[in-house]
Design a protein around this motif. Structure first.
Motif, PDB file in Angstrom:
ATOM      1  N   UNK A 337      19.140   6.514  13.690  1.00 11.10           N
ATOM      2  CA  UNK A 337      19.391   6.983  12.323  1.00 11.10           C
ATOM      3  C   UNK A 337      18.226   6.559  11.451  1.00 11.10           C
ATOM      4  N   UNK A 338      17.695   7.513  10.688  1.00 16.82           N
ATOM      5  CA  UNK A 338      16.635   7.227   9.723  1.00 16.82           C
ATOM      6  C   UNK A 338      16.921   8.009   8.446  1.00 16.82           C
ATOM      7  N   UNK A 339      16.215   7.659   7.394  1.00 16.85           N
ATOM      8  CA  UNK A 339      16.165   8.487   6.201  1.00 16.85           C
ATOM      9  C   UNK A 339      15.002   9.448   6.397  1.00 16.85           C
ATOM     10  N   UNK A 340      15.261  10.746   6.319  1.00 17.76           N
ATOM     11  CA  UNK A 340      14.197  11.708   6.603  1.00 17.76           C
ATOM     12  C   UNK A 340      13.046  11.623   5.607  1.00 17.76           C
ATOM     13  N   UNK A 341      13.309  11.186   4.374  1.00 14.27           N
ATOM     14  CA  UNK A 341      12.245  11.015   3.391  1.00 14.27           C
ATOM     15  C   UNK A 341      11.635   9.613   3.448  1.00 14.27           C
ATOM     16  N   UNK A 342      12.354   8.665   4.056  1.00 18.65           N
ATOM     17  CA  UNK A 342      11.871   7.304   4.170  1.00 18.65           C
ATOM     18  C   UNK A 342      11.088   7.121   5.452  1.00 18.65           C
ATOM     19  N   UNK A 343      11.770   6.620   6.486  1.00 25.35           N
ATOM     20  CA  UNK A 343      11.097   6.427   7.776  1.00 25.35           C
ATOM     21  C   UNK A 343      10.591   7.744   8.340  1.00 25.35           C
ATOM     22  N   UNK A 344      11.212   8.853   7.949  1.00 28.34           N
ATOM     23  CA  UNK A 344      10.789  10.147   8.475  1.00 28.34           C
ATOM     24  C   UNK A 344       9.621  10.771   7.757  1.00 28.34           C
ATOM     25  N   UNK A 345       9.200  10.201   6.625  1.00 28.90           N
ATOM     26  CA  UNK A 345       8.106  10.826   5.862  1.00 28.90           C
ATOM     27  C   UNK A 345       7.366   9.777   5.047  1.00 28.90           C
ATOM     28  N   UNK A 346       7.769   9.567   3.785  1.00 32.81           N
ATOM     29  CA  UNK A 346       7.007   8.737   2.861  1.00 32.81           C
ATOM     30  C   UNK A 346       6.921   7.280   3.297  1.00 32.81           C
ATOM     31  N   UNK A 347       8.045   6.704   3.730  1.00 36.49           N
ATOM     32  CA  UNK A 347       8.034   5.311   4.150  1.00 36.49           C
ATOM     33  C   UNK A 347       7.119   5.088   5.336  1.00 36.49           C
ATOM     34  N   UNK A 348       7.175   5.983   6.284  1.00 35.28           N
ATOM     35  CA  UNK A 348       6.304   5.857   7.452  1.00 35.28           C
ATOM     36  C   UNK A 348       4.836   6.071   7.074  1.00 35.28           C
ATOM     37  N   UNK A 349       4.581   6.962   6.116  1.00 41.49           N
ATOM     38  CA  UNK A 349       3.211   7.170   5.647  1.00 41.49           C
ATOM     39  C   UNK A 349       2.658   5.896   5.018  1.00 41.49           C
ATOM     40  N   UNK A 350       3.457   5.235   4.183  1.00 39.58           N
ATOM     41  CA  UNK A 350       3.018   3.975   3.580  1.00 39.58           C
ATOM     42  C   UNK A 350       2.864   2.905   4.650  1.00 39.58           C
ATOM     43  N   UNK A 351       3.762   2.866   5.632  1.00 44.96           N
ATOM     44  CA  UNK A 351       3.646   1.913   6.739  1.00 44.96           C
ATOM     45  C   UNK A 351       2.324   2.106   7.480  1.00 44.96           C
TER      46      UNK A 351
END
Length: 372
Positions: A337-351
């Motif tokens: 389970x992930x947040x599609x905008x978090x770990x799936x997009x913006x969060x992963x980009x910042x990571x």
């Protein structure tokens, strides 16, 4: 401070990058762009930014202001990023692309999945696939190149792809999975995954109280999942793992995405056929998942019998995973389970940007979801 720009800041993913950067210790957003809403203040489009970004005005994507940034997060649709990346890289700007344009190492793979010619294939050698938990060594190499003065590119993994990879990789890497059998991925996404621009499918009256599959028979994320699974299977089942000269064959993947009446979130369920010689039980399977993510600050292998749910990671860059063994059918059922905008997009980009710039991987990403 690291001067950051955000292309496509009015899209859901771009706005999420902006939200994360508001509390990031190092990234300071100086430039935001939108061709359709240039000239407007971002706080007038997203009222949440009043008092935070009151004076931040949108500029066109082609603005020269981006050329003075240290990093640009490209939250524009595929085909757009590869048109802007060349001039940014030439100016020494590192690009973190949230679209598909730099996810594939080979232009032919991108063109087969997206049915468009790649406009900047010469930049693919500067790019690295942005999925930190399973491609960290390559991102560390990219960070070294960046530290040496090179402008580099990260092609962040897609949202469905990230959930599918995190769910399955520990079992694949442990050699538990039959490399020749089809792997089935069923994934459910919230409506923000379809982007901010409304459509008949995402209209409230169509999306509410309804669940549907789409993108069949071959969704464009399927090749990305198949290539990632193929690399992991190759490393697990060949004597010399990680040989860069060998291009692994894609895994056999059947991928079916579904749209659910959620604002945000992805739940991926992956069915992995056991290898003929795999002798495991639930305990050893769970140990493999705990070991795989033991050093991760953002991915948690849940206790045995506790299953991931989207509400527990909503609004964060975190992921929850778990797996169970079906011994009668010799099948592993893995979930993420992930947040599609978090770990799936913006969060992963910042990571990924954190890694490239030599920062703590979870800088600015320490939040947890509301209790659920």
């Amino acid at each position: 401070m690291i001067k950051a720009g955000i292309m496509g800041a009015t899209g859901y993913a771009g706005a999420e990058v902006l939200r994360i950067c508001a509390s990031h210790p190092e990234f300071e957003v100086a430039v935001i762009t939108s061709d359709s809403e240039a000239g407007q203040q971002i706080a007038d489009i997203y009222p949440a930014f009043h008092g935070v970004y009151d004076n931040l005005v949108l500029e066109p994507h082609a603005t020269d202001s981006l050329l003075s940034c240290d990093v640009v997060f490209m939250g524009v649709p595929h085909k757009a990023g590869m048109l802007h990346a060349p001039r940014l890289v030439e100016a020494g700007v590192t690009c973190i692309d949230l679209s598909a344009d730099f996810r594939f190492a080979h232009a032919a793979d991108y063109e087969a999945a997206y049915h468009v010619q790649h406009a900047a294939p010469e930049l693919l050698e500067r790019a690295t696939f942005g999925q930190p938990e399973t491609n960290r060594a390559a991102l560390d190499e990219l960070a070294a190149r960046h530290a040496a003065g090179e402008a580099v590119i990260v092609g962040c993994a897609g949202c469905y792809v990230t959930a599918s990879i995190l769910a399955a990789t520990p079992a694949l890497a442990a050699g538990f999975v039959n490399p020749n059998a089809p792997i089935i991925v069923d994934a459910i996404s919230g409506i923000t995954g379809a982007g901010r621009k409304p459509s008949a499918r995402t209209h409230y009256c169509s999306g509410d109280e309804s669940l549907e599959a789409y993108g069949l028979p071959l969704h464009r994320h399927q090749p990305e999942i198949a290539l990632s699974y193929g690399r992991t299977l190759s490393d697990a089942h060949t004597p010399v793992a990680g040989d860069a000269s060998v291009r692994p064959a894609p895994a056999h993947v059947i991928f079916t995405p579904h749209l659910a009446p959620l604002k945000r979130g992805i739940l991926a369920t992956v069915y992995l056929p056991l290898a003929k010689d795999a002798e495991i039980n639930d305990a050893s399977l769970h140990r493999a998942y705990e070991k795989a993510y033991a050093k991760s600050n953002l991915v948690t292998a849940l206790p045995q019998g506790v299953w991931p749910k989207t509400g527990a990671v909503a609004g964060t860059a975190r992921a929850h995973v778990n797996a169970s063994l079906n011994p009668n059918e010799r099948m592993i059922v893995a979930m993420a389970a992930i947040d599609n905008l978090g770990k799936g997009a913006a969060g992963q980009a910042v990571q990924c940007a954190n890694i490239v710039f030599g920062l703590a991987e979870d800088a600015g990403l320490g939040g947890v979801a509301c209790a659920s």
